[in-house]
Design an enzyme around this catalytic site. Structure first.
Site, PDB file in Angstrom:
ATOM      1  N   PHE A 158     -65.340   8.776 -19.846  1.00 30.91           N
ATOM      2  CA  PHE A 158     -65.141   7.703 -18.871  1.00 30.91           C
ATOM      3  C   PHE A 158     -66.517   7.095 -18.576  1.00 30.91           C
ATOM      4  O   PHE A 158     -67.536   7.731 -18.792  1.00 30.91           O
ATOM      5  CB  PHE A 158     -64.475   8.258 -17.606  1.00 30.91           C
ATOM      6  CG  PHE A 158     -64.287   7.214 -16.556  1.00 30.91           C
ATOM      7  CD1 PHE A 158     -63.405   6.159 -16.758  1.00 30.91           C
ATOM      8  CD2 PHE A 158     -65.014   7.243 -15.370  1.00 30.91           C
ATOM      9  CE1 PHE A 158     -63.256   5.166 -15.803  1.00 30.91           C
ATOM     10  CE2 PHE A 158     -64.863   6.248 -14.408  1.00 30.91           C
ATOM     11  CZ  PHE A 158     -63.986   5.212 -14.627  1.00 30.91           C
ATOM     12  N   ASP A 159     -66.578   5.880 -18.017  1.00 29.48           N
ATOM     13  CA  ASP A 159     -67.898   5.223 -17.921  1.00 29.48           C
ATOM     14  C   ASP A 159     -68.901   5.975 -17.051  1.00 29.48           C
ATOM     15  O   ASP A 159     -70.072   6.082 -17.408  1.00 29.48           O
ATOM     16  CB  ASP A 159     -67.807   3.729 -17.584  1.00 29.48           C
ATOM     17  CG  ASP A 159     -67.103   3.399 -16.285  1.00 29.48           C
ATOM     18  OD1 ASP A 159     -66.770   4.335 -15.543  1.00 29.48           O
ATOM     19  OD2 ASP A 159     -66.908   2.199 -16.005  1.00 29.48           O
ATOM     20  N   ALA A 187     -59.223  14.579 -14.071  1.00 25.24           N
ATOM     21  CA  ALA A 187     -58.837  13.664 -12.987  1.00 25.24           C
ATOM     22  C   ALA A 187     -57.321  13.460 -12.924  1.00 25.24           C
ATOM     23  O   ALA A 187     -56.751  13.360 -11.848  1.00 25.24           O
ATOM     24  CB  ALA A 187     -59.533  12.314 -13.175  1.00 25.24           C
ATOM     25  N   LYS A 195     -57.562  10.770  -7.786  1.00 24.29           N
ATOM     26  CA  LYS A 195     -56.391  10.402  -8.576  1.00 24.29           C
ATOM     27  C   LYS A 195     -55.273  11.405  -8.290  1.00 24.29           C
ATOM     28  O   LYS A 195     -54.455  11.186  -7.411  1.00 24.29           O
ATOM     29  CB  LYS A 195     -56.736  10.400 -10.077  1.00 24.29           C
ATOM     30  CG  LYS A 195     -57.604   9.236 -10.525  1.00 24.29           C
ATOM     31  CD  LYS A 195     -59.052   9.429 -10.246  1.00 24.29           C
ATOM     32  CE  LYS A 195     -59.928   8.371 -10.883  1.00 24.29           C
ATOM     33  NZ  LYS A 195     -61.308   8.464 -10.411  1.00 24.29           N
ATOM     34  N   HIS A 231     -70.231  -5.587 -15.433  1.00 23.32           N
ATOM     35  CA  HIS A 231     -68.918  -6.050 -14.985  1.00 23.32           C
ATOM     36  C   HIS A 231     -68.757  -5.976 -13.467  1.00 23.32           C
ATOM     37  O   HIS A 231     -67.983  -6.720 -12.889  1.00 23.32           O
ATOM     38  CB  HIS A 231     -67.797  -5.285 -15.692  1.00 23.32           C
ATOM     39  CG  HIS A 231     -67.861  -3.809 -15.542  1.00 23.32           C
ATOM     40  ND1 HIS A 231     -68.888  -3.055 -16.059  1.00 23.32           N
ATOM     41  CD2 HIS A 231     -67.050  -2.944 -14.896  1.00 23.32           C
ATOM     42  CE1 HIS A 231     -68.686  -1.803 -15.752  1.00 23.32           C
ATOM     43  NE2 HIS A 231     -67.591  -1.691 -15.049  1.00 23.32           N
TER      44      HIS A 231
HETATM   45  N1  F0G Z   1     -63.341  10.671 -14.925  1.00 21.18           N
HETATM   46  C1  F0G Z   1     -62.281   9.842 -15.126  1.00 21.18           C
HETATM   47  C2  F0G Z   1     -61.374  10.076 -16.285  1.00 21.18           C
HETATM   48  C3  F0G Z   1     -62.071   8.761 -14.249  1.00 21.18           C
HETATM   49  O1  F0G Z   1     -61.034   7.950 -14.464  1.00 21.18           O
HETATM   50  C4  F0G Z   1     -62.956   8.573 -13.164  1.00 21.18           C
HETATM   51  C5  F0G Z   1     -62.784   7.449 -12.247  1.00 21.18           C
HETATM   52  C6  F0G Z   1     -64.023   9.475 -13.009  1.00 21.18           C
HETATM   53  C7  F0G Z   1     -64.167  10.505 -13.909  1.00 21.18           C
HETATM   54  C8  F0G Z   1     -65.011   9.324 -11.878  1.00 21.18           C
HETATM   55  O2  F0G Z   1     -64.447   9.730 -10.706  1.00 21.18           O
HETATM   56  O3  F0G Z   1     -64.486   7.678  -9.291  1.00 21.18           O
HETATM   57  O4  F0G Z   1     -64.133   9.954  -8.290  1.00 21.18           O
HETATM   58  O5  F0G Z   1     -66.351   9.318  -9.158  1.00 21.18           O
HETATM   59  N2  F0G Z   1     -62.024   6.482 -12.481  1.00 21.18           N
HETATM   60  C9  F0G Z   1     -61.722   5.344 -11.601  1.00 21.18           C
HETATM   61  C10 F0G Z   1     -60.863   4.362 -12.329  1.00 21.18           C
HETATM   62  C11 F0G Z   1     -62.919   4.747 -10.941  1.00 21.18           C
HETATM   63  O6  F0G Z   1     -60.590   3.277 -11.769  1.00 21.18           O
HETATM   64  O7  F0G Z   1     -60.409   4.659 -13.426  1.00 21.18           O
HETATM   65  P1  F0G Z   1     -64.882   9.127  -9.289  1.00 21.18           P
END
Ligand code: F0G
Length: 456
Positions: A122-123, A213, A254, A446
């Protein structure tokens, strides 16, 4: 079973409905960047499923039991018991959100020059790998490249590529399996794939972690799609996945259906002790990790609710229903639909726009202008590479838009409204303008860039 939300609504919040002229003014003021819109300008907010879920009455009342003691709070022990029971890991550290867990764990595990491998980082996961001096390499399975094949587990890691990297010259510091694979279209990972990847890592002596998540949503799709798992409960499947790994990081914004929270959960007590030192320095004491007692209570209750089959079945049905309405309107999606989001193929809908005019961003913007729907692109604006003059040199592999579905927030009629707005756009896609970047920061553009429509 007909599609029906397995809860009724006790507290409501009005949603703003603006005129097209008001939305046009809001978007222009926001520099055509949905991250700059204000909540009161949005009718349906599908920007993220993170921290945007609706609390249950049981979570609200658990919150009242929050023990706000600085150390040793009762709420921590209740939280720990639920996470221990879910994961089976002996060391549990609370953190304020997922990226804090990543920063702390990767900082302890990775060394400069090493590589971190994943089905898809994930980013923020990728950013935290980079911050620890290592390199992030994504190894999605071959099926993931074809958006339209309905293969059941397009979130899998490419096992051949994983084996080759583990055997290669660059030292591998860790392997992270993201379940479900958010960067890869929200697709699930099979238990067979997790087991095989874990085995390769064990043989190579490389730690294997889950980015968990959406642990319950992955478990649900395993039950629906993977032979041999049909009779299991979501909790049993999630536990079986955790059993295969050395530990996990999770954003609990999530699948704990709460607004803030996360954890690091580990088997190795020495690694946990190393993480705990940094946790105390940067997040908070080991019994709160940046969270309030109230948060810990609501998270514990949310983790119990999220594995209920009725809840997961309704969530799957809702996303699938949205997918069917969208396809009936002539818009292609990443197949098959997952749970937390629907990914639209904007490149296919808007072939008149070249990647340098950001078809994903164009569709996301149009959804707002036409219907007050906020969402974000996952295409060349987010993932493309540009030269020093800001010209796009490498477009993203696909021009997608993610419609993320907050948990327990929108009803079937809200989702049908989204499909209707999309259907209107799909009647005359050629009229949707492209965009060009006017201003962009050097990192994570973005979030902060300013763009403008390109005059035809
Ligand atoms: N890993 C995954 C797979 C995620 O989707 C996210 C966050 C994170 C880690 C980071 O977690 O936001 O609690 O620090 N995803 C959100 C999204 C921001 O919109 O998909 P975090």
């Amino acid at each position: 079973m007909p599609l029906m939300e397995p809860y009724r609504i006790k507290v409501v919040e009005p949603i703003p409905i603006l005129t097209r002229a008001e939305r046009e003014a809001a978007m222009a003021r926001a520099g055509y960047n949905p991250f700059n819109l204000r909540a009161e300008e949005i009718t349906i907010d599908l920007l993220s499923d993170s921290g945007t879920g609706a609390l249950s009455a049981a979570q609200q009342s658990a919150g009242m039991l929050g023990d706000e003691s600085y150390a040793g709070a009762r709420s921590f022990f209740r939280f720990r018991e639920v996470v221990e029971d879910l994961t089976g890991y002996p060391s549990i550290l609370p953190v304020h959100q997922g990226r804090a867990a990543e920063r702390i764990l990767f900082g302890a595990v990775l060394k400069p020059g090493q590589v971190s491998l994943s089905n898809t980082h994930f980013d923020t996961t990728r950013a935290n790998v980079v911050l620890s001096g290592a390199t992030a390499v994504d190894l999605p399975c071959a099926e993931a490249a074809d958006l339209e094949t309905p293969a059941p587990f397009k979130g899998d890691i490419d096992l051949g590529a994983l084996a080759a990297h583990l055997d290669g010259d660059t030292p591998v510091g860790q392997v992270v399996m993201t379940i479900t694979n958010n960067g890869g279209g929200g697709q699930p990972v099979s238990m067979a794939n997790i087991a095989a990847a874990a085995e390769l890592c064990r043989a190579a002596g490389v730690p294997f972690f889950l980015d968990a998540a959406r642990f319950a949503e992955n478990a649900w799709l395993v039950i629906q799609r993977e032979p041999g798992w049909a009779g299991k409960t979501p909790r049993e499947v999630a536990r079986a996945a955790f059993d295969l790994a050395d530990g996990a990081v999770a954003s609990l914004k999530k699948d704990a259906i709460a607004h803030m929270g996360g954890f690091i959960a580990l088997r190795d007590p020495d690694l946990a002790a190393q993480c705990e030192l940094v946790l105390i320095a940067t997040e908070g004491f080991r019994t709160y990790g940046g969270l309030s007692g109230r948060d810990l209570e609501m998270l514990a209750q949310g983790m119990r609710e999220v594995v209920e089959p009725e809840y997961l079945a309704a969530r799957e049905a809702a996303t699938r229903h949205l997918g069917e309405c969208v396809k009936a309107a002539g818009v292609s999606i990443v197949e098959p639909a997952g749970l937390h989001a629907l990914y639209l193929n904007a490149g296919k809908l808007l072939p008149h726009l070249e990647p340098k005019h950001f078809p994903g961003h164009a569709l996301a913007t149009e959804l707002y202008l036409a219907g007050g729907i906020r969402c974000a692109e996952l295409g060349s604006l987010y993932l493309g590479e540009e030269d020093a003059d800001g010209n796009l040199v490498t477009p993203a592999p696909h021009e997608l838009v993610r419609l993320a579905i907050p948990r327990r927030v929108y009803t079937q009629s809200h989702l049908e409204y989204v499909a209707e707005v999309l259907a209107e756009i799909a009647k005359d896609p050629g009229s949707v303008p492209g965009y060009r970047v006017v201003e962009a920061p050097p990192l994570l553009r973005h979030f902060n860039c300013v763009v403008e429509p390109v005059k035809p």
